[in-house]
Motif scaffolding. Sequence first.
Motif, PDB file in Angstrom:
ATOM      1  N   ARG A  21       0.855  -1.183   0.000  1.00 24.79           N
ATOM      2  CA  ARG A  21       0.000   0.000   0.000  1.00 24.79           C
ATOM      3  C   ARG A  21       0.892   1.234   0.000  1.00 24.79           C
ATOM      4  O   ARG A  21       1.852   1.310   0.762  1.00 24.79           O
ATOM      5  CB  ARG A  21      -0.919   0.025   1.225  1.00 24.79           C
ATOM      6  N   SER A  74       0.789   5.767  -0.933  1.00 19.90           N
ATOM      7  CA  SER A  74       0.029   6.948  -1.315  1.00 19.90           C
ATOM      8  C   SER A  74       0.994   8.066  -1.700  1.00 19.90           C
ATOM      9  O   SER A  74       2.176   8.030  -1.353  1.00 19.90           O
ATOM     10  CB  SER A  74      -0.888   7.400  -0.175  1.00 19.90           C
ATOM     11  N   GLU A  76       1.006  12.503  -3.312  1.00 26.05           N
ATOM     12  CA  GLU A  76       0.286  13.673  -3.786  1.00 26.05           C
ATOM     13  C   GLU A  76       1.257  14.622  -4.469  1.00 26.05           C
ATOM     14  O   GLU A  76       2.436  14.699  -4.101  1.00 26.05           O
ATOM     15  CB  GLU A  76      -0.448  14.382  -2.642  1.00 26.05           C
ATOM     16  N   ASP A  86      -4.145  13.483  -5.530  1.00 24.19           N
ATOM     17  CA  ASP A  86      -3.966  12.747  -4.273  1.00 24.19           C
ATOM     18  C   ASP A  86      -4.343  11.296  -4.549  1.00 24.19           C
ATOM     19  O   ASP A  86      -5.508  10.994  -4.837  1.00 24.19           O
ATOM     20  CB  ASP A  86      -4.872  13.345  -3.193  1.00 24.19           C
ATOM     21  N   THR A 123      -3.983   6.873  -3.840  1.00 19.85           N
ATOM     22  CA  THR A 123      -3.691   5.736  -2.971  1.00 19.85           C
ATOM     23  C   THR A 123      -3.776   4.463  -3.794  1.00 19.85           C
ATOM     24  O   THR A 123      -4.707   4.290  -4.587  1.00 19.85           O
ATOM     25  CB  THR A 123      -4.681   5.644  -1.796  1.00 19.85           C
ATOM     26  N   THR A 124      -2.817   3.571  -3.609  1.00 19.65           N
ATOM     27  CA  THR A 124      -2.771   2.312  -4.353  1.00 19.65           C
ATOM     28  C   THR A 124      -2.630   1.143  -3.386  1.00 19.65           C
ATOM     29  O   THR A 124      -1.832   1.200  -2.448  1.00 19.65           O
ATOM     30  CB  THR A 124      -1.589   2.299  -5.334  1.00 19.65           C
ATOM     31  N   ASN A 125      -3.414   0.114  -3.607  1.00 18.79           N
ATOM     32  CA  ASN A 125      -3.318  -1.132  -2.846  1.00 18.79           C
ATOM     33  C   ASN A 125      -3.088  -2.281  -3.816  1.00 18.79           C
ATOM     34  O   ASN A 125      -3.773  -2.382  -4.838  1.00 18.79           O
ATOM     35  CB  ASN A 125      -4.602  -1.399  -2.058  1.00 18.79           C
ATOM     36  N   THR A 160      -6.581   1.442  -7.370  1.00 18.20           N
ATOM     37  CA  THR A 160      -6.165   2.796  -7.047  1.00 18.20           C
ATOM     38  C   THR A 160      -7.396   3.666  -6.799  1.00 18.20           C
ATOM     39  O   THR A 160      -8.482   3.425  -7.357  1.00 18.20           O
ATOM     40  CB  THR A 160      -5.347   3.440  -8.174  1.00 18.20           C
ATOM     41  N   ASP A 164      -7.957   7.811  -6.844  1.00 21.45           N
ATOM     42  CA  ASP A 164      -7.303   9.078  -7.142  1.00 21.45           C
ATOM     43  C   ASP A 164      -8.304  10.225  -7.060  1.00 21.45           C
ATOM     44  O   ASP A 164      -9.434  10.120  -7.578  1.00 21.45           O
ATOM     45  CB  ASP A 164      -6.701   9.053  -8.551  1.00 21.45           C
TER      46      ASP A 164
END
Length: 207
Positions: free
Chosen positions: A51, A53, A55, A74, A76-78, A99, A101
């Motif tokens: 995981r 993140s 920005e 901004d 976030t990826t898992n 993701t 975004d």
Amino acid sequence: MSRSPKNPSLGRSAARRRTGRGLVALVGAAGLWGGAAASAVAVPPDTSHLRFSFEHVEQDVGECVGVAFPVHHDGTTNVRFQTRTRAGGLDYFSLRYNTHDVYTNLATGESFTAREVVREADARVTDNGDGTITAVYTATVTVTVHTPSGALFGVDSGRVVGTVHLAVNDPADPDDDTVVSDEQSEPTGVSRLGGFDLCSVAVTLLG
């Protein structure tokens, strides 16, 4: 910057397929493993998660330079990687990558969101008996974009079937496997976004 299901595999390294430790590529096989022939002692799957993140302002990284307002990103990826050893000692790789975004016009504070879900899994792995293996895999990617009000703006969804041919090299070191060839079928699916072009969508939704 653009996202498109035209090539949902996003690259596929030998080490990633063999160990589930690399990054990106796509589909599932719910039930694919459950019906497999089993060895006398079941080997639990090797699963790992990642995981992260970030920005930035898109113009600061060389993107959307023609857009008149600053576009803040901004994200976030898992990622979940899994390798399961099946009958014959062959490893089957799968991955789920998603993701979230958020893109914001810093001049107005308005934002839109984009989500991407990528899945990949080996459907059949064959030991060719000559120091190489062949894996047939399926890959899917879905991108959805929602407007500042939360309404659905558009969806792109694609699917490919691929065949990767690997030279095993040192059997004790899966990380030194090399890709001999990697071929994919023509993608199938639907496109309401026409390929997700961030800058165009930003101008449409946030300008």
